[in-house]
Scaffold this active site. Structure first.
Site, PDB file in Angstrom:
ATOM      1  N   PRO A  14       0.816  -1.224   0.000  1.00 26.47           N
ATOM      2  CA  PRO A  14       0.000   0.000   0.000  1.00 26.47           C
ATOM      3  C   PRO A  14       0.841   1.262   0.000  1.00 26.47           C
ATOM      4  O   PRO A  14       1.818   1.379   0.751  1.00 26.47           O
ATOM      5  CB  PRO A  14      -0.810  -0.126   1.295  1.00 26.47           C
ATOM      6  CG  PRO A  14      -0.882  -1.591   1.547  1.00 26.47           C
ATOM      7  CD  PRO A  14       0.440  -2.143   1.079  1.00 26.47           C
ATOM      8  N   CYS A  15       0.435   2.219  -0.843  1.00 21.81           N
ATOM      9  CA  CYS A  15       1.208   3.459  -0.979  1.00 21.81           C
ATOM     10  C   CYS A  15       0.540   4.638  -0.290  1.00 21.81           C
ATOM     11  O   CYS A  15       1.034   5.745  -0.363  1.00 21.81           O
ATOM     12  CB  CYS A  15       1.401   3.786  -2.468  1.00 21.81           C
ATOM     13  SG  CYS A  15      -0.144   4.197  -3.335  1.00 21.81           S
TER      14      CYS A  15
END
EC number: 2.1.1.37
Length: 382
Positions: A70-71
């Site tokens: 996840p960014c």
């Protein structure tokens, strides 16, 4: 090539691209219910897990682990909490599983370029230290999706690590150099209609990066100014194709309970470009010789757009974000599901332009106002 596992798999962009070059996905892990619906439909028979924190081990014989973690805590569009944020900190779960499996041959990590800057490079120091503790030689390169022919300006960090092979020969053996395709006076230009105060995202003959979120806190398509002055937005099937997926790839997402059609935009915006993953799969199958091994990076220097490291030393590599130049698909011929930008969206964008000091290309705001006039003028406010 071998057996692969997809962690934080999203809608399967990495797995689909790698699969074109012989990698067989044995397990997928993804927590988003809509993305799970896509993975079940598009990768039938593949073991699907929802929560990486409850995944005890990787399948025996796993040779490649792909993790587009996840960014949200790393991106400029997100909270920028850093690598220790609640979502992006889950990358440590990847290292836990890799350690328990005693080191797959390849580890592939994908994320946004902002991770190179955040916390003065803290995210990168954390990840590379973990890789070296696991005995991996690592390399990374920022790559632009336009290099693979798609009219979307999308840069991503591809990091590859191995205990048995040299990732430098995979990532650094080709360099075509960047090229601009198009003329703003003759070609469509993309921009973020959800902005107007900060970055415009202006892109000639391309759309700016498709995103899972926006400055308005909603997932949304970009807009495109056509040469005649009209403003349009790509449809969801256009967005899927801009990421290298088949049209309606994300349609099964809405089969999940509580998932609305608009969620497909978020899934596409967070996805990995299939063509980018396919290039990497091709490189893994036939690595070349690294064009350069670079020079040691001075302590405290910013993380460059390409580098490799071993035993605590980082080496800067002078390559561009365009490893190849595949035949380019002009934006004017690409969009098949576009619709006019609504009066409400247009008016909102113009209001935001009045609130900031952002500079715009010559004639652009005139085109926006003319488009609003053609659409019936300023909408009534309640």
């Amino acid at each position: 090539m071998g057996r692969a596992v997809g962690l934080f798999a999203g809608i399967g962009g990495l797995e689909l691209g790698l699969g074109e070059h012989g990698w067989s996905t044995e397990l997928l892990c993804e927590i988003d219910p809509g993305a799970q619906g896509v993975l079940r439909a598009r990768f039938p028979g593949v073991d699907l897990h929802a929560d990486i924190t409850r995944l005890r081990s990787l399948p025996a014989g796993t040779e490649l682990v792909a993790a587009g973690f996840p960014c949200q805590d790393l991106s400029q569009a997100g909270r920028t909490a850093g690598i220790t944020g609640r979502r992006s900190g889950l990358v440590d779960e990847v290292f836990r599983l890799v350690r328990r499996q005693r080191g797959p041959r390849w580890l592939l990590i994908e994320n946004v370029p902002f991770m190179l800057q955040l916390g003065q490079g803290a995210a990168m120091r954390h990840i590379t230290s973990a890789l070296e503790d696991l005995g991996y030689l690592w390399a990374y390169r920022v790559v632009d999706g336009r290099a693979f022919g798609l009219p979307q300006r999308r840069q991503r960090v591809l990091m590859l690590a191995s205990r048995t092979d040299d990732p430098r020969h995979v990532l650094f053996s080709d360099d075509a150099g960047p090229r601009e395709y198009g003329d703003p006076d003759r070609d469509p230009c993309g921009f973020y209609w959800t902005e107007g105060v900060r970055g415009l995202g202006w892109a000639v003959n391309a759309v700016p990066t498709l995103k899972g979120g926006s400055g308005l806190g909603i997932a949304s398509p970009p807009a495109v100014r056509l040469p005649a002055g009209e403003l349009v937005t790509p449809g969801i099937t256009d967005a899927e194709r801009l990421q290298g997926f088949a049209a309606d790839w994300t349609a099964p997402a809405t089969n999940a309970a509580g998932v609305r059609g608009g969620h497909r935009w978020k899934l596409v915006g967070n996805a990995v470009s299939v063509r980018m993953a396919s290039w990497l799969g091709e490189q893994l199958a036939s690595p070349g010789e690294a064009l350069t091994l670079g020079e040691p990076l001075s302590p405290g220097s910013p993380w460059p757009r390409a580098a490799w490291g071993h035993a605590g030393t980082v080496y800067r590599v002078d390559v561009s974000t365009w490893p190849v130049r595949e035949p380019y698909e002009d934006l004017k011929n690409f969009l098949t599901d576009a619709r006019l930008l609504s009066p409400r969206a247009t008016a909102g964008f113009l209001r935001r332009t009045d609130m900031g000091t952002l500079r715009f290309p010559p004639g652009f705001l005139d085109d926006v106002r003319a488009h609003l006039d053609r659409m019936g003028g300023w909408p009534a406010t309640s």
